[in-house]
Design an enzyme around this catalytic site. Structure first.
Site, short mmCIF file in Angstrom:
data_model
loop_
_atom_site.label_atom_id
_atom_site.label_comp_id
_atom_site.label_asym_id
_atom_site.label_seq_id
_atom_site.Cartn_x
_atom_site.Cartn_y
_atom_site.Cartn_z
N ASP A 1 15.16 26.60 -9.50
CA ASP A 1 14.45 27.34 -10.54
C ASP A 1 13.31 28.15 -9.94
OD1 ASP A 1 15.83 26.22 -12.95
OD2 ASP A 1 14.99 24.35 -12.19
N ASP B 1 15.18 25.79 -3.01
CA ASP B 1 14.82 25.35 -4.35
C ASP B 1 15.70 26.13 -5.33
OD1 ASP B 1 13.12 24.20 -6.47
OD2 ASP B 1 12.33 26.25 -6.65
N ASP C 1 9.45 28.49 -4.10
CA ASP C 1 8.59 29.43 -4.83
C ASP C 1 7.25 28.84 -5.24
OD1 ASP C 1 9.84 27.69 -6.76
OD2 ASP C 1 9.16 29.07 -8.32
#
Length: 236
Positions: free
Chosen positions: A13, A11, A173
């Protein structure tokens, strides 16, 4: 006999890069221009992670506001345009990212990105941060017209990067990343410093790391080459 390479799908961001400052700064620019209040930076953990359009909607909902689809689309387009003008003013790779990529590459690892960021700014950001060329494929929300947590962007990213599902691992995240990996039947490692409203442990990833220096060993737990070159995928 050398084992097949592992594809690490990241991922963006909140995982590879801390982008909250530039994203929330852009959000405030758009919201203030529309007559709405700014959004506190400390709210970013619960607002980020699903793409720019969702960010705007969540910020509006936090103020008990709603706009027409046409107005939302206009805000989204202006968000993207403004964001590109400041895409890496404050954004930085998290500590240890480059060193982790180096270590994994030495082990034969390949890399890709699967993000809910639109593809163009995702590529631009990675270029500004000096790591775009490290990734065999960069998938944005609009690349295949499907967003996470649908597993198809991840599966298509694995294919486009030349990897195999049985030799791929997701690093993210958030609840979205973990749900995507689970649906794709791909193991997932979560960072605990990203953008999530609840502790990432609540979503039961296979492993949790607190610094990128921990990634090579955490990933090795899934892909331990056995004698003769066959691989055992170990869910832990």
């Amino acid at each position: 006999m050398k084992s097949d390479p592992v594809l690490y799908v990241f991922d963006l961001d909140g995982t590879l890069a801390d982008t909250a400052g530039d994203l929330m700064g852009t959000l405030d620019h758009i919201m203030l221009g529309e007559g709405f209040a700014p959004t506190p930076l400390e709210d970013s953990r619960s607002l980020l992670g699903a793409g720019a359009r969702a960010l705007i909607v969540r910020a509006l909902e936090a103020q008990d506001k709603e706009v027409s689809p046409e107005r939302l689309n206009d805000m989204f387009e202006r968000f993207l345009a403004h964001y590109e003008t400041r895409i890496a003013d404050e954004s930085r790779l998290f500590p240890g990212v480059v060193e982790a990529l180096d270590a994994l590459e030495q082990r034969g690892g390949l890399f890709a990105v699967c993000t809910n960021k639109v593809e163009r700014p995702a590529k631009l950001l990675l270029e500004k941060l000096g790591v775009a060329d490290r990734f065999a494929f960069i998938c944005g929300q609009d690349t295949f017209g499907i967003a996470k947590p649908d597993p198809r962007p991840l599966l298509k990213t694995i294919e486009a990067a030349g990897g195999e599902v049985r030799r791929a691992i997701m690093i993210g995240d958030s609840k979205t990343d973990i749900a995507t990996a689970r649906a794709a039947e791909v193991p997932v490692i979560a960072v605990d410093f990203g953008y999530t409203d609840l502790p990432v442990s609540e979503y039961a990833p296979d492993r949790i790391i607190s610094h990128f220096s921990e990634l090579p060993d955490a990933a090795a737990a899934f892909f331990a080459a056995s004698e003769g070159g066959k691989d055992d995928v170990m869910a832990g």
